[in-house]
Design a protein around this motif. Structure first.
Motif, PDB file in Angstrom:
ATOM      1  N   UNK A 255       0.819  -1.201   0.000  1.00  0.00           N
ATOM      2  CA  UNK A 255       0.000   0.000   0.000  1.00  0.00           C
ATOM      3  C   UNK A 255       0.860   1.261   0.000  1.00  0.00           C
ATOM      4  N   UNK A 256       1.995   1.222   0.686  1.00  0.00           N
ATOM      5  CA  UNK A 256       2.809   2.411   0.849  1.00  0.00           C
ATOM      6  C   UNK A 256       3.994   2.451  -0.111  1.00  0.00           C
ATOM      7  N   UNK A 257       3.988   1.635  -1.122  1.00  0.00           N
ATOM      8  CA  UNK A 257       5.078   1.653  -2.088  1.00  0.00           C
ATOM      9  C   UNK A 257       4.499   1.617  -3.487  1.00  0.00           C
ATOM     10  N   UNK A 258       5.285   2.036  -4.453  1.00  0.00           N
ATOM     11  CA  UNK A 258       4.788   2.100  -5.820  1.00  0.00           C
ATOM     12  C   UNK A 258       5.514   1.145  -6.748  1.00  0.00           C
ATOM     13  N   UNK A 259       6.391   0.300  -6.234  1.00  0.00           N
ATOM     14  CA  UNK A 259       7.121  -0.619  -7.106  1.00  0.00           C
ATOM     15  C   UNK A 259       7.417  -1.911  -6.376  1.00  0.00           C
ATOM     16  N   UNK A 260       7.708  -2.935  -7.183  1.00  0.00           N
ATOM     17  CA  UNK A 260       8.072  -4.242  -6.648  1.00  0.00           C
ATOM     18  C   UNK A 260       9.172  -4.808  -7.528  1.00  0.00           C
ATOM     19  N   UNK A 261      10.165  -5.427  -6.910  1.00  0.00           N
ATOM     20  CA  UNK A 261      11.294  -6.009  -7.622  1.00  0.00           C
ATOM     21  C   UNK A 261      11.144  -7.520  -7.669  1.00  0.00           C
ATOM     22  N   UNK A 262      11.492  -8.108  -8.807  1.00  0.00           N
ATOM     23  CA  UNK A 262      11.414  -9.562  -8.942  1.00  0.00           C
ATOM     24  C   UNK A 262      12.453 -10.001  -9.956  1.00  0.00           C
ATOM     25  N   UNK A 263      13.012 -11.187  -9.721  1.00  0.00           N
ATOM     26  CA  UNK A 263      13.984 -11.732 -10.659  1.00  0.00           C
ATOM     27  C   UNK A 263      13.285 -12.276 -11.899  1.00  0.00           C
ATOM     28  N   UNK A 264      13.940 -12.152 -13.017  1.00  0.00           N
ATOM     29  CA  UNK A 264      13.419 -12.723 -14.254  1.00  0.00           C
ATOM     30  C   UNK A 264      13.260 -14.235 -14.093  1.00  0.00           C
ATOM     31  N   UNK A 265      12.106 -14.744 -14.524  1.00  0.00           N
ATOM     32  CA  UNK A 265      11.829 -16.175 -14.441  1.00  0.00           C
ATOM     33  C   UNK A 265      11.093 -16.587 -13.187  1.00  0.00           C
ATOM     34  N   UNK A 266      11.000 -15.713 -12.194  1.00  0.00           N
ATOM     35  CA  UNK A 266      10.269 -16.055 -10.980  1.00  0.00           C
ATOM     36  C   UNK A 266       8.769 -15.927 -11.204  1.00  0.00           C
ATOM     37  N   UNK A 267       8.001 -16.608 -10.356  1.00  0.00           N
ATOM     38  CA  UNK A 267       6.541 -16.509 -10.384  1.00  0.00           C
ATOM     39  C   UNK A 267       6.096 -15.386  -9.447  1.00  0.00           C
ATOM     40  N   UNK A 268       5.031 -14.718  -9.840  1.00  0.00           N
ATOM     41  CA  UNK A 268       4.506 -13.606  -9.047  1.00  0.00           C
ATOM     42  C   UNK A 268       2.998 -13.735  -8.936  1.00  0.00           C
ATOM     43  N   UNK A 269       2.484 -13.604  -7.725  1.00  0.00           N
ATOM     44  CA  UNK A 269       1.037 -13.600  -7.497  1.00  0.00           C
ATOM     45  C   UNK A 269       0.693 -12.351  -6.690  1.00  0.00           C
ATOM     46  N   UNK A 270      -0.163 -11.524  -7.244  1.00  0.00           N
ATOM     47  CA  UNK A 270      -0.586 -10.285  -6.600  1.00  0.00           C
ATOM     48  C   UNK A 270      -2.074 -10.359  -6.279  1.00  0.00           C
ATOM     49  N   UNK A 271      -2.448  -9.832  -5.128  1.00  0.00           N
ATOM     50  CA  UNK A 271      -3.851  -9.803  -4.713  1.00  0.00           C
ATOM     51  C   UNK A 271      -4.274  -8.356  -4.477  1.00  0.00           C
ATOM     52  N   UNK A 272      -5.416  -8.006  -5.035  1.00  0.00           N
ATOM     53  CA  UNK A 272      -5.964  -6.657  -4.891  1.00  0.00           C
ATOM     54  C   UNK A 272      -7.204  -6.721  -3.998  1.00  0.00           C
ATOM     55  N   UNK A 273      -7.276  -5.807  -3.041  1.00  0.00           N
ATOM     56  CA  UNK A 273      -8.419  -5.735  -2.128  1.00  0.00           C
ATOM     57  C   UNK A 273      -8.933  -4.305  -2.084  1.00  0.00           C
ATOM     58  N   UNK A 274     -10.252  -4.181  -1.929  1.00  0.00           N
ATOM     59  CA  UNK A 274     -10.877  -2.861  -1.870  1.00  0.00           C
ATOM     60  C   UNK A 274     -11.964  -2.869  -0.818  1.00  0.00           C
ATOM     61  N   UNK A 275     -12.115  -1.746  -0.154  1.00  0.00           N
ATOM     62  CA  UNK A 275     -13.183  -1.547   0.822  1.00  0.00           C
ATOM     63  C   UNK A 275     -14.351  -0.890   0.111  1.00  0.00           C
ATOM     64  N   UNK A 276     -15.478  -1.581   0.004  1.00  0.00           N
ATOM     65  CA  UNK A 276     -16.642  -1.033  -0.697  1.00  0.00           C
ATOM     66  C   UNK A 276     -17.889  -1.793  -0.285  1.00  0.00           C
TER      67      UNK A 276
END
Length: 553
Positions: A255-276
C-alpha cells in the motif's frame, strides 16, 4: 304515579329478559402500559325509534367505583362530569345514532385495570345499563419495541431521515413519548437533534455495520423501550491495497510503495483488495486503464507464472461498483543479468577501435580491462580513449587504441550490476598461434579451468590446420608470421548469489571471487579472424584463414 314497568328504567336497571337489549363488545381487552387501545362496541335497544334528536346519551362506568354510575369514565352527555383520572384518556369515538359505543383508551395506566359497564340514556328518564355484558380491561407492563423507518439504501454522503415510532402509541394529541438516539454514527451531530422522533443522518463509509438505537420512554411509565438496527451504508470503492501473495513475509502489502522487484523467471502472485459496499468488481490492467480497455485479468488475484523482462511496467488494479470506481498502480521492475553484446572491433588507420554494449536491470556499468589496467567512464591519454554513455537499461562504451599492438595484449569488456557480472574478451593472437596467458580470467574458477582446456584444444587444432595450410601453399610474399590475429571470447558468470535479504552485502569487486563463492559459467563464444591479405584464388577455392568456436551451457 309512575307506572311500575318504568321503575327499572329510572333506576338504571337491566331488563335482561327483553331480547331487544343487546351489547356487542369484547369480554377482555389487554393493553400495555402507556399505549393506546380502541375497543369496538355496538348496542341495540327496543325504544331506539322513540329517541329524540341527539339521543340517546352513552355512558361508560367503572364497576365497583365509589362514584359508580355517578361519574362516568367516558360520556357524550355534555352536562355530565367525567372522572378526573380518565378525563381526556377515555373517549367515546362512536355515534349514538349509529348505535356505535366504541371506546378509545389512551395512555393506559395500571390503575385503569378493572371491569366497565355501558349505559344508554334517552334523557327522558329512560336509562338502561347492560349489566350482563361487561368489558374487562387488563393493563400489562410495557414491552413493545419501537420501529425505525427510512428509505433504503443508505448512501454515503446523502442525508436521510430516519423515523422512530412505537406501535400501539397514540399518534394524535400532545406528545406523550420521549425519544433519544444513540450510536457511533451520531458523533458529529448536534446533541439537541437526538431528542426527536425524526433523525437526519448523513452516513459515512465508516458507519457501515455500526449500530443505531432509538430509545422511547412514555409519559407516566418508568421503563424505557428501545430498538437497535445495524446500518447498511452503500459507498464507492476506497482504500485499495495490493499484496504480494508469492512472498508475504518479504514484501507483504504494497500500500505504501509504488514498485516491486522480482527476478526474471520467478513466479509472481498479486492480490488486490478494496473496501466497498456492495463489493466491488476487481480487474487488472497493464498501464493505466483507459476507457473501454480490456483487462488482462478479471479477478482479485493476478498470476504471472514466469515473469519476463518484457513484462516490466505498470500494473493497475481497478475496483468498481454502481457508486463509482478507484484504481491503484504499482511498477513491476524485473531484475535480470547483464546481456552483453559481443564486442565489435575494427582497424582504423594505425589503431584499433572497439565498441561494447550491454543491457540489464538494474542498469549495468561497462569497463574495459586492458592488460592489468581498468578503463571506464570517459577518459583518454596518448594511447587510448574511452567514451561511455547510458540510457535506461542500456550502457554503451567505446575504446580506441593507438600505436603498435603487442602480441601479448589482453583486452576484454566487462558489464556488471548489483547482482551479476558478464565479460567478453578480445584476443589478439600472433600469427604463430601463441595464446597469451591470462586470456581466460581466474574469476571463472573451476568452470574457467574447463573452458581453458577446451579453448587450448581448439586453438591447437586451429594452429595445426593453419600450419598445414601454410606448408602446402608455401611462403607467400607479404606474409608476416608475427601479424596479429584478432578474435573475441565472451563468457558470463554470476558475480554473487541472489541476496537472501535486503541487507545482503556486496561481494568484493575484483578478478577473483570471495572464498567459497560459487561461480556459474553461462556460455562461452570464441571467434578468430586473421587480419591479413588474401589472394582472390584462395577465396574462390574456399580456403578460409579463420575459425569460429562456440560452446554454451
Amino acid at each position: 304515579m309512575v307506572p311500575l314497568l318504568l321503575l327499572p328504567l329510572l333506576w338504571g336497571g337491566s331488563l335482561q329478559e327483553d331480547p331487544g337489549y343487546e351489547l356487542r363488545v369484547q369480554d377482555l381487552v389487554m393493553v400495555q402500559e402507556g399505549l393506546c387501545v380502541q375497543v369496538p362496541c355496538s348496542f341495540s335497544y327496543p325504544w331506539s325509534s322513540w329517541s329524540p334528536p341527539g339521543m340517546p346519551y352513552m355512558n361508560w362506568f367503572r364497576v365497583g367505583d365509589s362514584s359508580y354510575r355517578r361519574y362516568p369514565v367516558a360520556t357524550n352527555d355534555p352536562t355530565k362530569r367525567v372522572k378526573t383520572e380518565t378525563q381526556g384518556r377515555f373517549l367515546l369515538v362512536g355515534n349514538s345514532r349509529d348505535n356505535n359505543c366504541s371506546l378509545r383508551i389512551r395512555e393506559a395506566r395500571r390503575s385503569d385495570q378493572g371491569a366497565y359497564e355501558f349505559q344508554v340514556d334517552t334523557g327522558d328518564y329512560r336509562k338502561y345499563t347492560y349489566e350482563d355484558k361487561r368489558l374487562t380491561l387488563q393493563v400489562t407492563a410495557l414491552t413493545q419495541k419501537p420501529d425505525i423507518h427510512f428509505l433504503e439504501p443508505l448512501k454515503s454522503g446523502h442525508p436521510t431521515n430516519l423515523t422512530c415510532s412505537l406501535p400501539g402509541s397514540c399518534e394524535e394529541g400532545r406528545s406523550l413519548a420521549f425519544f433519544s438516539w444513540v450510536g457511533g454514527a451520531l458523533d458529529s451531530l448536534d446533541p439537541g437533534t437526538l431528542r426527536s422522533s425524526v433523525l437526519t443522518l448523513t452516513p459515512r463509509p465508516r458507519d457501515h455495520g455500526s449500530n443505531l438505537t432509538c430509545q422511547v420512554q412514555l409519559s407516566g411509565t418508568q421503563g424505557t423501550v428501545e430498538r437497535t438496527i445495524r446500518l447498511n451504508v452503500s459507498y464507492a470503492p476506497q482504500n485499495l491495497t495490493i499484496s504480494n501473495c508469492s512472498d508475504v513475509a518479504a514484501l507483504g502489502t504494497l500500500q505504501n510503495t509504488s514498485s516491486i522487484l522480482i527476478r526474471e523467471g520467478q513466479a509472481l502472485r498479486l492480490r488486490c483488495d478494496a473496501d466497498s459496499n456492495p463489493p466491488a468488481e476487481l480487474s487488472w490492467f497493464r498501464g493505466s486503464p483507459a476507457l473501454n480497455a480490456t483487462p488482462i485479468c478479471k479477478s482479485p488475484i493476478l498470476d504471472l507464472p514466469q515473469v519476463g523482462a518484457e513484462e516490466e511496467g505498470d500494473l493497475t488494479c481497478q475496483a468498481q461498483n454502481w457508486l463509482g470506481f478507484q484504481h491503484i498502480s504499482l511498477h513491476l521492475s524485473v531484475l535480470y543479468a547483464p546481456r552483453l553484446l559481443p564486442p565489435s572491433c575494427s582497424w582504423e588507420g594505425e589503431g584499433l577501435h572497439c565498441h561494447c554494449s550491454s543491457r540489464a536491470q538494474p542498469a549495468p556499468t561497462l569497463r574495459w580491462r586492458l592488460g592489468e589496467g581498468l578503463l571506464e567512464g570517459n577518459h583518454s591519454n596518448a594511447s587510448w580513449t574511452v567514451t561511455s554513455s547510458s540510457a535506461g537499461p542500456w550502457a554503451n562504451s567505446s575504446l580506441s587504441l593507438s600505436g603498435p599492438l603487442d602480441s601479448s595484449l589482453r583486452l576484454s569488456c566487462e558489464a556488471r550490476n548489483a547482482h551479476w557480472s558478464q565479460s567478453a574478451a578480445v584476443l589478439l593472437l600472433p600469427g604463430k598461434c601463441a595464446f597469451p596467458a591470462g586470456a581466460v580470467p581466474a574469476a571463472l574458477g573451476g568452470a574457467g579451468a574447463m573452458a581453458l582446456v577446451s579453448l587450448t584444444l581448439c586453438l591447437l587444432f586451429f594452429c595445426i590446420v593453419k600450419a598445414r595450410r601454410k606448408q602446402a601453399s608455401g611462403s607467400r610474399e607479404g606474409l608476416d608470421d608475427e601479424d596479429p590475429v584478432m578474435g573475441t571470447v565472451a563468457w558470463g558468470s554470476r558475480k554473487k548469489p541472489w541476496p537472501d535479504s535486503p541487507t545482503a552485502q556486496e561481494a568484493p569487486a575484483g578478478d577473483a571471487p570471495p572464498s567459497g563463492e560459487q561461480q556459474e559459467l553461462h556460455y562461452a563464444s570464441f571467434s578468430f579472424q586473421e587480419m591479413k591479405s588474401r589472394k582472390p584464388e584462395e577465396d574462390a577455392a574456399g580456403t578460409n584463414e579463420y575459425s569460429e568456436i562456440k560452446t554454451s551451457k
